[in-house]
Write an enzyme that holds these catalytic residues in place. Structure first.
Site, PDB file in Angstrom:
ATOM      1  N   ASP A 112      27.154 -60.646 -33.082  1.00  0.00           N
ATOM      2  CA  ASP A 112      26.803 -60.914 -31.675  1.00  0.00           C
ATOM      3  C   ASP A 112      25.290 -60.997 -31.491  1.00  0.00           C
ATOM      4  O   ASP A 112      24.772 -61.936 -30.878  1.00  0.00           O
ATOM      5  CB  ASP A 112      27.358 -59.810 -30.761  1.00  0.00           C
ATOM      6  CG  ASP A 112      28.838 -60.010 -30.463  1.00  0.00           C
ATOM      7  OD1 ASP A 112      29.365 -61.114 -30.722  1.00  0.00           O
ATOM      8  OD2 ASP A 112      29.476 -59.055 -29.953  1.00  0.00           O
ATOM      9  N   GLU A 131      30.937 -57.176 -36.190  1.00  0.00           N
ATOM     10  CA  GLU A 131      30.984 -57.997 -34.981  1.00  0.00           C
ATOM     11  C   GLU A 131      29.710 -57.821 -34.151  1.00  0.00           C
ATOM     12  O   GLU A 131      29.211 -58.786 -33.569  1.00  0.00           O
ATOM     13  CB  GLU A 131      32.214 -57.637 -34.144  1.00  0.00           C
ATOM     14  CG  GLU A 131      33.534 -58.001 -34.814  1.00  0.00           C
ATOM     15  CD  GLU A 131      33.666 -59.492 -35.076  1.00  0.00           C
ATOM     16  OE1 GLU A 131      33.067 -60.298 -34.340  1.00  0.00           O
ATOM     17  OE2 GLU A 131      34.357 -59.861 -36.036  1.00  0.00           O
ATOM     18  N   HIS A 141      28.323 -64.116 -39.476  1.00  0.00           N
ATOM     19  CA  HIS A 141      29.370 -63.362 -40.177  1.00  0.00           C
ATOM     20  C   HIS A 141      29.239 -63.552 -41.694  1.00  0.00           C
ATOM     21  O   HIS A 141      29.615 -62.678 -42.466  1.00  0.00           O
ATOM     22  CB  HIS A 141      30.767 -63.806 -39.736  1.00  0.00           C
ATOM     23  CG  HIS A 141      31.332 -62.972 -38.619  1.00  0.00           C
ATOM     24  ND1 HIS A 141      31.173 -61.607 -38.571  1.00  0.00           N
ATOM     25  CD2 HIS A 141      32.047 -63.308 -37.520  1.00  0.00           C
ATOM     26  CE1 HIS A 141      31.769 -61.137 -37.469  1.00  0.00           C
ATOM     27  NE2 HIS A 141      32.297 -62.152 -36.820  1.00  0.00           N
ATOM     28  N   HIS A 164      27.289 -66.757 -33.970  1.00  0.00           N
ATOM     29  CA  HIS A 164      28.071 -65.554 -34.291  1.00  0.00           C
ATOM     30  C   HIS A 164      28.863 -65.775 -35.585  1.00  0.00           C
ATOM     31  O   HIS A 164      28.798 -64.970 -36.511  1.00  0.00           O
ATOM     32  CB  HIS A 164      29.006 -65.253 -33.109  1.00  0.00           C
ATOM     33  CG  HIS A 164      29.996 -64.159 -33.348  1.00  0.00           C
ATOM     34  ND1 HIS A 164      29.879 -62.909 -32.777  1.00  0.00           N
ATOM     35  CD2 HIS A 164      31.130 -64.111 -34.093  1.00  0.00           C
ATOM     36  CE1 HIS A 164      30.891 -62.149 -33.168  1.00  0.00           C
ATOM     37  NE2 HIS A 164      31.677 -62.856 -33.956  1.00  0.00           N
ATOM     38  N   GLU A 165      29.589 -66.881 -35.659  1.00  0.00           N
ATOM     39  CA  GLU A 165      30.402 -67.135 -36.854  1.00  0.00           C
ATOM     40  C   GLU A 165      29.512 -67.339 -38.080  1.00  0.00           C
ATOM     41  O   GLU A 165      29.837 -66.876 -39.174  1.00  0.00           O
ATOM     42  CB  GLU A 165      31.330 -68.338 -36.651  1.00  0.00           C
ATOM     43  CG  GLU A 165      32.320 -68.218 -35.483  1.00  0.00           C
ATOM     44  CD  GLU A 165      33.165 -66.941 -35.503  1.00  0.00           C
ATOM     45  OE1 GLU A 165      33.298 -66.329 -36.574  1.00  0.00           O
ATOM     46  OE2 GLU A 165      33.672 -66.545 -34.432  1.00  0.00           O
TER      47      GLU A 165
HETATM   48 ZN    ZN Z   1      33.355 -62.244 -35.067  1.00  0.00          ZN
END
Ligand code: ZN
Length: 423
Positions: free
Chosen positions: A323, A319, A262, A258-259
């Site tokens: 995800d 986000e 980003h 997830h990070e």
């Molecule tokens: Zn996030």
């Protein structure tokens, strides 16, 4: 600033706050400054006094005596969030101390709860996730070779921080006394202000952390192109040294993915490998990215979490992309970790791939009152927990393969052409 907002005496302002020598200022919201300047002229001084007095009381109410504290709780917690009871005093004070003296508490926390073995295992996991995302990028059908080169270079250069900072912050300038609680809070805020302002004109400190070690969270910093995992998130249900790999990849593996993604979501993708705002996308690839992103916006716009309270697909886009990307990249990383060996045996009747998804769902177990949920749907850039599960897994072919009983016509089933593929 004198030209933009001439009704404010900036020279005097910066002298008063202790920084008369600033030579350069970056104004994020020029329209705010323009309006503020207008109001300085048009609003009577007496009104400003009332307003500022109110600001001071409102911002410190939670740290004043019982009567103020109760009023503050009644509006901000009970009315807006549906919270019925104030948390016990020890918890509130611990939170305040943890926020004000974050890295001092952090040193105690790490000593007690973060063994070196956890750091090693986590670092290995991050490397596997990087390998997985690299492979996913190389195989993307919607992205051309030129953009891929840039994306891979960005991934390769992405920095990683695990657990706690190498260098602890110095709090020796912070004045705390037993005289007054609210004064300690104000003193700590002033200390933070000076800490931030003192950075002006100095080189960037690459060892600095944006979260304390005891925080149960993680982040990607686009300006440094780095992912950061505080020790606090490296505990169950996110991370468990004793759990099997499927469980760890479904939880902390997904958080790592997830990070990482980003760095490539609708905002992160505007920065390059060195953290500079630079467009490194070909026109065509940028268009393809937006087309898939639009599918996600549309999908999430339809989630009604409470009567007439819908998720805002645009606000939560970054986000939601992270995800979906995170879960996809983590699943692929888990498969790579098996190195072609046969899947491990089922546990409690669940296959390893099913355990991956169960673990993913388990990290989002939360309990929230309707008032809080309604507020978050309007303000939080994350989707509500339940949507973070269902919005993601029903887009993943791997999920249908793990649970073959799910069929077209089932309530949450999404046809292959409805499923966006970004990473
Ligand atoms: Zn996030």
């Amino acid at each position: 600033m004198n030209k933009l907002a001439p009704n404010i005496d900036w020279k005097s302002y910066f002298t008063q706050v202790g920084y008369p020598g600033l030579s350069e200022v970056n104004i994020y919201q020029p329209s705010f400054m323009i309006e503020l300047s207008n109001m300085m002229k048009n609003v009577p001084v007496a009104d400003w006094k009332t307003f500022l007095r109110w600001q001071l009381i409102n911002s410190t109410a939670g740290n004043l005596n019982k009567a103020f504290e109760n009023q503050n709780f009644d509006f901000y917690y009970k009315t807006l969030s549906g919270q019925e009871k104030m948390e016990p005093r020890w918890k509130l004070i611990l939170d305040m101390t943890s926020n004000s003296l974050g890295e001092t508490i952090g040193q105690l926390y790490v000593k007690k709860y973060f063994p070196p073995a956890a750091k090693q295992k986590m670092t290995d996991l991050v490397m596997n996730l990087k390998k997985s995302l690299k492979q996913r990028i190389e195989n993307l059908s919607w992205m051309g070779p030129q953009t891929k080169l840039e994306a891979l270079a960005k991934l390769d250069k992405m920095g990683v921080k695990v657990g706690y900072p190498d260098k602890w912050r110095d709090y020796s300038g912070l004045v705390i006394s037993s005289e007054s609680y609210v004064r300690n809070v104000l003193s700590s805020q002033a200390f933070e202000f000076r800490y931030t302002m003192d950075k002006v004109g100095k080189p960037v400190d690459p060892t600095e952390w944006g979260m304390t070690p005891q925080t149960v969270n993680a982040y990607y910093n686009p300006f440094r192109n780095e992912i950061v995992f505080p020790a606090g998130i490296l505990q169950p249900p996110f991370f468990n040294v004793d759990a099997d790999d499927a469980v760890n990849y479904g939880a902390i593996g997904m958080v790592i993915g997830h990070e990482m993604t980003h760095g490539f979501d609708n905002l992160g993708r505007q920065f390059d490998k060195d953290g500079n705002l630079r467009d490194w996308w070909t026109k065509e690839d940028s268009k393809s990215f937006d087309a898939h992103a639009d599918m996600i916006v549309e999908q999430y716009n339809h989630y009604e979490v409470l009567d007439s309270a819908f998720v805002n697909g645009k606000h939560t886009l970054g986000e939601n992309i992270a995800d979906l990307g995170g879960a996809t990249v983590a699943f692929n990383a888990y498969k790579l970790s098996l190195e072609g060996k046969e899947a491990p045996n089922p546990i409690d009747g669940f296959t390893n791939f099913q355990r991956f998804f169960l673990s993913y769902a388990q990290i989002w177990r939360t309990n929230m009152r309707d008032e809080e949920l309604r507020k978050r749907v309007k303000t939080d850039e994350h989707s509500p927990a339940k949507v973070r599960i269902n919005g993601v897994v029903y887009n993943m072919p791997e999920f249908y393969a793990a649970f073959p009983d799910i069929k077209p016509g089932d309530k949450l089933f999404r046809a292959p052409e409805q499923r966006p593929v970004i990473w």
